[in-house]
Write a protein that holds these residues in place. Structure first.
Motif, PDB file in Angstrom:
ATOM      1  N   ARG A   1       0.810  -1.218   0.000  1.00 20.31           N
ATOM      2  CA  ARG A   1       0.000   0.000   0.000  1.00 20.31           C
ATOM      3  C   ARG A   1       0.849   1.277   0.000  1.00 20.31           C
ATOM      4  O   ARG A   1       0.550   2.232  -0.720  1.00 20.31           O
ATOM      5  CB  ARG A   1      -0.920  -0.020   1.222  1.00 20.31           C
ATOM      6  CG  ARG A   1      -1.860   1.143   1.331  1.00 20.31           C
ATOM      7  CD  ARG A   1      -2.766   1.051   2.550  1.00 20.31           C
ATOM      8  NE  ARG A   1      -2.000   1.024   3.801  1.00 20.31           N
ATOM      9  CZ  ARG A   1      -1.962  -0.026   4.639  1.00 20.31           C
ATOM     10  NH1 ARG A   1      -2.637  -1.129   4.385  1.00 20.31           N
ATOM     11  NH2 ARG A   1      -1.245   0.034   5.746  1.00 20.31           N
ATOM     12  N   GLU A   2       1.918   1.302   0.788  1.00 21.15           N
ATOM     13  CA  GLU A   2       2.664   2.540   1.005  1.00 21.15           C
ATOM     14  C   GLU A   2       3.949   2.659   0.178  1.00 21.15           C
ATOM     15  O   GLU A   2       4.508   3.748   0.077  1.00 21.15           O
ATOM     16  CB  GLU A   2       3.031   2.669   2.492  1.00 21.15           C
ATOM     17  CG  GLU A   2       1.850   2.629   3.429  1.00 21.15           C
ATOM     18  CD  GLU A   2       0.965   3.855   3.339  1.00 21.15           C
ATOM     19  OE1 GLU A   2       1.449   4.908   2.865  1.00 21.15           O
ATOM     20  OE2 GLU A   2      -0.204   3.769   3.741  1.00 21.15           O
ATOM     21  N   VAL A   3       4.424   1.537  -0.367  1.00 21.12           N
ATOM     22  CA  VAL A   3       5.683   1.579  -1.127  1.00 21.12           C
ATOM     23  C   VAL A   3       5.469   1.102  -2.560  1.00 21.12           C
ATOM     24  O   VAL A   3       5.750   1.829  -3.514  1.00 21.12           O
ATOM     25  CB  VAL A   3       6.783   0.729  -0.434  1.00 21.12           C
ATOM     26  CG1 VAL A   3       8.078   0.773  -1.238  1.00 21.12           C
ATOM     27  CG2 VAL A   3       7.021   1.199   0.993  1.00 21.12           C
ATOM     28  N   GLU A   4       4.985  -0.119  -2.722  1.00 17.25           N
ATOM     29  CA  GLU A   4       4.905  -0.731  -4.048  1.00 17.25           C
ATOM     30  C   GLU A   4       3.947   0.008  -4.991  1.00 17.25           C
ATOM     31  O   GLU A   4       4.320   0.331  -6.126  1.00 17.25           O
ATOM     32  CB  GLU A   4       4.483  -2.195  -3.892  1.00 17.25           C
ATOM     33  CG  GLU A   4       4.799  -3.051  -5.071  1.00 17.25           C
ATOM     34  CD  GLU A   4       4.642  -4.527  -4.764  1.00 17.25           C
ATOM     35  OE1 GLU A   4       4.640  -5.297  -5.733  1.00 17.25           O
ATOM     36  OE2 GLU A   4       4.513  -4.914  -3.590  1.00 17.25           O
ATOM     37  N   SER A   5       2.741   0.288  -4.550  1.00 18.83           N
ATOM     38  CA  SER A   5       1.774   0.988  -5.410  1.00 18.83           C
ATOM     39  C   SER A   5       2.238   2.394  -5.758  1.00 18.83           C
ATOM     40  O   SER A   5       2.219   2.773  -6.946  1.00 18.83           O
ATOM     41  CB  SER A   5       0.399   1.015  -4.755  1.00 18.83           C
ATOM     42  OG  SER A   5      -0.136  -0.276  -4.714  1.00 18.83           O
ATOM     43  N   PRO A   6       2.678   3.197  -4.774  1.00 12.80           N
ATOM     44  CA  PRO A   6       3.193   4.526  -5.148  1.00 12.80           C
ATOM     45  C   PRO A   6       4.437   4.460  -6.033  1.00 12.80           C
ATOM     46  O   PRO A   6       4.617   5.305  -6.913  1.00 12.80           O
ATOM     47  CB  PRO A   6       3.521   5.181  -3.801  1.00 12.80           C
ATOM     48  CG  PRO A   6       2.685   4.458  -2.804  1.00 12.80           C
ATOM     49  CD  PRO A   6       2.586   3.057  -3.322  1.00 12.80           C
ATOM     50  N   LEU A   7       5.282   3.451  -5.829  1.00 14.81           N
ATOM     51  CA  LEU A   7       6.460   3.283  -6.683  1.00 14.81           C
ATOM     52  C   LEU A   7       6.027   3.018  -8.121  1.00 14.81           C
ATOM     53  O   LEU A   7       6.577   3.598  -9.062  1.00 14.81           O
ATOM     54  CB  LEU A   7       7.343   2.147  -6.172  1.00 14.81           C
ATOM     55  CG  LEU A   7       8.545   1.780  -7.036  1.00 14.81           C
ATOM     56  CD1 LEU A   7       9.509   2.954  -7.169  1.00 14.81           C
ATOM     57  CD2 LEU A   7       9.264   0.577  -6.432  1.00 14.81           C
ATOM     58  N   SER A   8       5.042   2.177  -8.310  1.00 12.48           N
ATOM     59  CA  SER A   8       4.529   1.902  -9.656  1.00 12.48           C
ATOM     60  C   SER A   8       4.010   3.178 -10.310  1.00 12.48           C
ATOM     61  O   SER A   8       4.294   3.440 -11.481  1.00 12.48           O
ATOM     62  CB  SER A   8       3.401   0.873  -9.600  1.00 12.48           C
ATOM     63  OG  SER A   8       3.873  -0.345  -9.130  1.00 12.48           O
ATOM     64  N   SER A   9       3.268   3.969  -9.560  1.00  7.67           N
ATOM     65  CA  SER A   9       2.756   5.237 -10.094  1.00  7.67           C
ATOM     66  C   SER A   9       3.895   6.184 -10.452  1.00  7.67           C
ATOM     67  O   SER A   9       3.856   6.848 -11.490  1.00  7.67           O
ATOM     68  CB  SER A   9       1.835   5.903  -9.069  1.00  7.67           C
ATOM     69  OG  SER A   9       0.717   5.093  -8.828  1.00  7.67           O
ATOM     70  N   PHE A  10       4.919   6.232  -9.606  1.00  6.77           N
ATOM     71  CA  PHE A  10       6.086   7.078  -9.865  1.00  6.77           C
ATOM     72  C   PHE A  10       6.775   6.657 -11.160  1.00  6.77           C
ATOM     73  O   PHE A  10       7.122   7.498 -11.995  1.00  6.77           O
ATOM     74  CB  PHE A  10       7.049   6.995  -8.679  1.00  6.77           C
ATOM     75  CG  PHE A  10       8.278   7.837  -8.832  1.00  6.77           C
ATOM     76  CD1 PHE A  10       8.254   9.194  -8.526  1.00  6.77           C
ATOM     77  CD2 PHE A  10       9.471   7.286  -9.267  1.00  6.77           C
ATOM     78  CE1 PHE A  10       9.388   9.977  -8.653  1.00  6.77           C
ATOM     79  CE2 PHE A  10      10.610   8.063  -9.395  1.00  6.77           C
ATOM     80  CZ  PHE A  10      10.569   9.416  -9.097  1.00  6.77           C
ATOM     81  N   VAL A  11       6.965   5.361 -11.332  1.00  4.70           N
ATOM     82  CA  VAL A  11       7.633   4.848 -12.539  1.00  4.70           C
ATOM     83  C   VAL A  11       6.804   5.175 -13.779  1.00  4.70           C
ATOM     84  O   VAL A  11       7.341   5.627 -14.795  1.00  4.70           O
ATOM     85  CB  VAL A  11       7.900   3.332 -12.414  1.00  4.70           C
ATOM     86  CG1 VAL A  11       8.331   2.738 -13.745  1.00  4.70           C
ATOM     87  CG2 VAL A  11       8.942   3.067 -11.341  1.00  4.70           C
ATOM     88  N   LEU A  12       5.494   4.963 -13.706  1.00  4.91           N
ATOM     89  CA  LEU A  12       4.640   5.252 -14.856  1.00  4.91           C
ATOM     90  C   LEU A  12       4.629   6.745 -15.192  1.00  4.91           C
ATOM     91  O   LEU A  12       4.608   7.118 -16.362  1.00  4.91           O
ATOM     92  CB  LEU A  12       3.218   4.768 -14.604  1.00  4.91           C
ATOM     93  CG  LEU A  12       3.040   3.255 -14.608  1.00  4.91           C
ATOM     94  CD1 LEU A  12       1.640   2.882 -14.173  1.00  4.91           C
ATOM     95  CD2 LEU A  12       3.356   2.676 -15.973  1.00  4.91           C
ATOM     96  N   ALA A  13       4.675   7.584 -14.182  1.00  2.00           N
ATOM     97  CA  ALA A  13       4.665   9.030 -14.419  1.00  2.00           C
ATOM     98  C   ALA A  13       5.975   9.536 -15.011  1.00  2.00           C
ATOM     99  O   ALA A  13       6.007  10.593 -15.631  1.00  2.00           O
ATOM    100  CB  ALA A  13       4.371   9.763 -13.105  1.00  2.00           C
ATOM    101  N   HIS A  14       7.054   8.769 -14.821  1.00  2.00           N
ATOM    102  CA  HIS A  14       8.379   9.172 -15.306  1.00  2.00           C
ATOM    103  C   HIS A  14       8.938   8.091 -16.229  1.00  2.00           C
ATOM    104  O   HIS A  14      10.107   7.722 -16.126  1.00  2.00           O
ATOM    105  CB  HIS A  14       9.335   9.406 -14.131  1.00  2.00           C
ATOM    106  CG  HIS A  14       8.857  10.444 -13.189  1.00  2.00           C
ATOM    107  ND1 HIS A  14       8.042  10.169 -12.123  1.00  2.00           N
ATOM    108  CD2 HIS A  14       9.051  11.787 -13.172  1.00  2.00           C
ATOM    109  CE1 HIS A  14       7.766  11.290 -11.481  1.00  2.00           C
ATOM    110  NE2 HIS A  14       8.361  12.286 -12.095  1.00  2.00           N
ATOM    111  N   GLU A  15       8.130   7.610 -17.118  1.00  2.77           N
ATOM    112  CA  GLU A  15       8.454   6.433 -17.922  1.00  2.77           C
ATOM    113  C   GLU A  15       9.786   6.513 -18.664  1.00  2.77           C
ATOM    114  O   GLU A  15      10.520   5.553 -18.702  1.00  2.77           O
ATOM    115  CB  GLU A  15       7.326   6.173 -18.921  1.00  2.77           C
ATOM    116  CG  GLU A  15       7.157   4.730 -19.210  1.00  2.77           C
ATOM    117  CD  GLU A  15       5.865   4.467 -19.934  1.00  2.77           C
ATOM    118  OE1 GLU A  15       5.819   3.425 -20.606  1.00  2.77           O
ATOM    119  OE2 GLU A  15       4.936   5.258 -19.855  1.00  2.77           O
TER     120      GLU A  15
END
Length: 85
Positions: free
Chosen positions: A49-63
């Motif tokens: 919830r606090e690391v993996e999901s936000p990390l995925s969003s971060f990666v997608l936003a900075h592809e």
């Protein structure tokens, strides 16, 4: 918590992502993932919830920049992501 974060970094590496966690992240996750009722069972959920999901969003936003190292740290009582050179 550290072991599960290391496993997350290994999974990211298999997808050509470089992720490094500061020691404070493991402590932060451990504090949130421990309860007197369930022990450390919540750690995995906290990581998701606090690391993996936000990390995925971060990666997608900075592809386009995903080949750089992503440093994960704790800032203002939350997990923060930043690229390092």
């Amino acid at each position: 918590a550290q072991r599960q974060l290391t496993e997350l970094a290994a999974r990211a590496r298999r997808r050509s992502l470089r992720v490094a966690f500061t020691p404070a992240v493991a402590r932060w996750v451990a504090q949130r993932g421990f309860s007197t009722d369930y022990g450390a069972r919540e750690i995995r959920r906290v990581i998701q919830r606090e690391v993996e999901s936000p990390l995925s969003s971060f990666v997608l936003a900075h592809e386009g920049r995903s080949s750089r190292l992503i440093r994960v740290r704790v800032q203002d009582d939350a997990v923060a992501f930043a690229f390092e050179r």
